[in-house]
Scaffold this motif. Structure first.
Motif, PDB file in Angstrom:
ATOM      1  N   ARG A  59    -131.843  85.542  47.033  1.00 47.61           N
ATOM      2  CA  ARG A  59    -130.540  85.487  47.987  1.00 47.61           C
ATOM      3  C   ARG A  59    -130.988  86.927  48.889  1.00 47.61           C
ATOM      4  O   ARG A  59    -130.400  86.516  50.203  1.00 47.61           O
ATOM      5  CB  ARG A  59    -129.682  86.182  46.907  1.00 47.61           C
ATOM      6  CG  ARG A  59    -129.037  84.842  46.100  1.00 47.61           C
ATOM      7  CD  ARG A  59    -127.765  85.403  45.279  1.00 47.61           C
ATOM      8  NE  ARG A  59    -127.316  84.418  44.514  1.00 47.61           N
ATOM      9  CZ  ARG A  59    -126.404  84.296  43.588  1.00 47.61           C
ATOM     10  NH1 ARG A  59    -126.188  85.335  43.048  1.00 47.61           N
ATOM     11  NH2 ARG A  59    -125.583  83.200  43.036  1.00 47.61           N
ATOM     12  N   VAL A  60    -131.581  87.588  48.587  1.00 48.96           N
ATOM     13  CA  VAL A  60    -132.041  88.613  49.478  1.00 48.96           C
ATOM     14  C   VAL A  60    -132.863  88.143  50.729  1.00 48.96           C
ATOM     15  O   VAL A  60    -132.723  88.444  51.829  1.00 48.96           O
ATOM     16  CB  VAL A  60    -132.889  89.947  48.723  1.00 48.96           C
ATOM     17  CG1 VAL A  60    -133.597  90.715  49.700  1.00 48.96           C
ATOM     18  CG2 VAL A  60    -131.903  90.583  47.789  1.00 48.96           C
ATOM     19  N   THR A 112    -132.155  90.600  60.629  1.00 52.52           N
ATOM     20  CA  THR A 112    -131.800  89.236  61.661  1.00 52.52           C
ATOM     21  C   THR A 112    -130.529  88.685  60.882  1.00 52.52           C
ATOM     22  O   THR A 112    -130.154  88.787  59.728  1.00 52.52           O
ATOM     23  CB  THR A 112    -132.834  88.189  61.260  1.00 52.52           C
ATOM     24  OG1 THR A 112    -133.986  88.459  61.754  1.00 52.52           O
ATOM     25  CG2 THR A 112    -132.398  86.918  61.627  1.00 52.52           C
ATOM     26  N   ILE A 144    -131.227  83.407  59.789  1.00 48.29           N
ATOM     27  CA  ILE A 144    -132.383  83.566  59.059  1.00 48.29           C
ATOM     28  C   ILE A 144    -133.211  82.159  59.020  1.00 48.29           C
ATOM     29  O   ILE A 144    -134.454  82.015  59.132  1.00 48.29           O
ATOM     30  CB  ILE A 144    -132.277  84.264  57.660  1.00 48.29           C
ATOM     31  CG1 ILE A 144    -131.876  85.629  57.996  1.00 48.29           C
ATOM     32  CG2 ILE A 144    -133.386  84.039  56.786  1.00 48.29           C
ATOM     33  CD1 ILE A 144    -131.697  86.631  56.758  1.00 48.29           C
ATOM     34  N   ARG A 182    -127.906  91.712  51.308  1.00 50.19           N
ATOM     35  CA  ARG A 182    -128.759  92.593  51.972  1.00 50.19           C
ATOM     36  C   ARG A 182    -129.293  93.479  51.077  1.00 50.19           C
ATOM     37  O   ARG A 182    -128.737  94.021  50.188  1.00 50.19           O
ATOM     38  CB  ARG A 182    -127.844  93.163  53.306  1.00 50.19           C
ATOM     39  CG  ARG A 182    -127.472  92.390  54.102  1.00 50.19           C
ATOM     40  CD  ARG A 182    -128.625  91.456  54.888  1.00 50.19           C
ATOM     41  NE  ARG A 182    -128.438  91.258  56.332  1.00 50.19           N
ATOM     42  CZ  ARG A 182    -129.083  90.460  56.967  1.00 50.19           C
ATOM     43  NH1 ARG A 182    -130.582  89.808  56.191  1.00 50.19           N
ATOM     44  NH2 ARG A 182    -128.916  90.226  58.202  1.00 50.19           N
ATOM     45  N   VAL A 215    -136.436  90.346  58.755  1.00 50.47           N
ATOM     46  CA  VAL A 215    -135.479  89.663  58.047  1.00 50.47           C
ATOM     47  C   VAL A 215    -134.175  90.501  58.063  1.00 50.47           C
ATOM     48  O   VAL A 215    -133.228  89.946  58.169  1.00 50.47           O
ATOM     49  CB  VAL A 215    -136.028  89.153  56.846  1.00 50.47           C
ATOM     50  CG1 VAL A 215    -134.933  87.942  56.309  1.00 50.47           C
ATOM     51  CG2 VAL A 215    -137.304  88.180  57.186  1.00 50.47           C
ATOM     52  N   VAL A 216    -134.293  91.637  57.758  1.00 47.67           N
ATOM     53  CA  VAL A 216    -133.147  92.344  57.334  1.00 47.67           C
ATOM     54  C   VAL A 216    -132.262  92.648  58.580  1.00 47.67           C
ATOM     55  O   VAL A 216    -131.177  92.802  58.654  1.00 47.67           O
ATOM     56  CB  VAL A 216    -133.578  93.676  56.681  1.00 47.67           C
ATOM     57  CG1 VAL A 216    -132.307  94.711  56.335  1.00 47.67           C
ATOM     58  CG2 VAL A 216    -134.290  93.523  55.379  1.00 47.67           C
ATOM     59  N   PRO A 256    -127.689  86.948  59.183  1.00 48.73           N
ATOM     60  CA  PRO A 256    -127.628  85.862  57.964  1.00 48.73           C
ATOM     61  C   PRO A 256    -127.851  84.453  58.484  1.00 48.73           C
ATOM     62  O   PRO A 256    -128.686  83.526  58.004  1.00 48.73           O
ATOM     63  CB  PRO A 256    -126.686  86.291  57.037  1.00 48.73           C
ATOM     64  CG  PRO A 256    -126.283  87.507  57.174  1.00 48.73           C
ATOM     65  CD  PRO A 256    -126.598  88.066  58.541  1.00 48.73           C
ATOM     66  N   HIS A 257    -126.831  84.360  59.493  1.00 48.11           N
ATOM     67  CA  HIS A 257    -126.989  82.737  59.846  1.00 48.11           C
ATOM     68  C   HIS A 257    -127.928  82.342  60.621  1.00 48.11           C
ATOM     69  O   HIS A 257    -128.465  81.229  60.896  1.00 48.11           O
ATOM     70  CB  HIS A 257    -125.536  82.363  60.561  1.00 48.11           C
ATOM     71  CG  HIS A 257    -125.130  82.979  61.845  1.00 48.11           C
ATOM     72  ND1 HIS A 257    -125.000  84.588  62.032  1.00 48.11           N
ATOM     73  CD2 HIS A 257    -125.529  82.608  63.018  1.00 48.11           C
ATOM     74  CE1 HIS A 257    -124.949  84.896  63.512  1.00 48.11           C
ATOM     75  NE2 HIS A 257    -125.458  83.762  63.919  1.00 48.11           N
ATOM     76  N   SER A 270    -133.279  85.073  51.787  1.00 45.56           N
ATOM     77  CA  SER A 270    -132.639  84.160  52.485  1.00 45.56           C
ATOM     78  C   SER A 270    -131.216  84.845  53.314  1.00 45.56           C
ATOM     79  O   SER A 270    -130.720  83.931  53.990  1.00 45.56           O
ATOM     80  CB  SER A 270    -132.049  82.925  51.756  1.00 45.56           C
ATOM     81  OG  SER A 270    -131.028  83.209  50.769  1.00 45.56           O
ATOM     82  N   GLY A 271    -130.981  86.131  53.027  1.00 46.63           N
ATOM     83  CA  GLY A 271    -130.018  86.625  53.741  1.00 46.63           C
ATOM     84  C   GLY A 271    -128.541  86.582  53.245  1.00 46.63           C
ATOM     85  O   GLY A 271    -127.531  87.155  53.637  1.00 46.63           O
TER      86      GLY A 271
END
Length: 234
Positions: A45-46, A68, A73, A52, A65-66, A70-71, A48-49
């Motif tokens: 889950r971390v 970015t 990623i 966090r 990634v952090v 979530p939608h 794929s966003g």
């Protein structure tokens, strides 16, 4: 391709991951094994966003990634097949697959990706007008993987793909993983079925209580006394 450094994450005041370091190189399959409650699903889950990290860095081909949204990623090339599949049971197979191609860039290649998925999973083509919730567990897993592949990912995250399936279907699911690997896709797979997953990955990490306890090639992990005694019953 994917690089995690000192990642900490959790839910509210509960911390599930502690300083996790993990790497996935392009073209390989990597497993994450460990007991229930070890933090395996939180790790996915971390990446794929969906949640966090509270600390640490995650990079996908050099992109933060952090940082970015979530939608977006999935636009980095990361597709997540969640635990228990999470299909839309009242929608057809076709409509579930369409949901995987929601990005603008994916919509323009919809027909091409659909052919790729149907080539990989001919059963889905036969069932394309069937409601996803009426299919068998193995067929639903095919549909969930197919939906993720519709975005044309570079990295596929598989969270407990054999969970809740009959033993004969579990064998089919790991055959699916082999076929996905053969197509050249990079795979990170979280799985409790240690013996099976170590047959299809190149390397693996052992996570316990939110901490990486060991890592190595499949052969090294199979030969590890810790893994053999705790997870293989030998």
């Amino acid at each position: 391709m994917l690089e995690l450094r000192a990642v900490n994450a959790g839910y509210g005041t509960f911390q599930a991951l502690f300083d996790v370091d993990l790497d996935v190189r392009a073209g390989e399959a990597v497993g994450v094994i460990g007991p229930n409650g070890a933090g395996k699903t939180t790790l996915m889950r971390v990446i794929s966003g969906l949640i966090r990290p509270s600390r640490g860095s995650i990079r996908m081909e050099g992109t933060d990634v952090v940082a970015t949204p979530p939608h977006k990623i999935v636009s980095l090339g990361i597709a997540h097949v969640p635990e228990n599949r999470r299909l839309f049971p009242q929608l057809s197979v076709d409509d579930n697959l369409k949901m995987g191609a929601f990005m603008k860039e994916a919509r323009s290649h919809y027909a091409e990706r659909l052919e790729v998925v149907f080539d990989l999973f001919p059963r889905l083509k036969e069932r394309r007008h069937q409601m996803a919730g009426t299919m068998s567990g193995g067929e639903q897993q095919m549909c969930a993987i197919g939906r993720a592949l519709m975005s044309n990912p570079k990295l596929l995250l598989l969270d407990e793909p054999s969970a809740g399936l009959a033993p004969v279907v579990v064998q089919q699911v790991f055959e699916l993983v082999k076929r996905i690997r053969a197509s050249g896709l990079t795979v990170l797979i979280v799985e409790q079925n240690v013996q099976q997953v170590l047959k299809v990955v190149d390397r693996a990490y052992l996570i316990e209580a939110g901490t990486i306890r060991a890592s190595g090639t499949s052969a090294e992990m199979l030969a590890s006394d810790t893994v053999r005694e705790a997870y293989l019953g030998v």
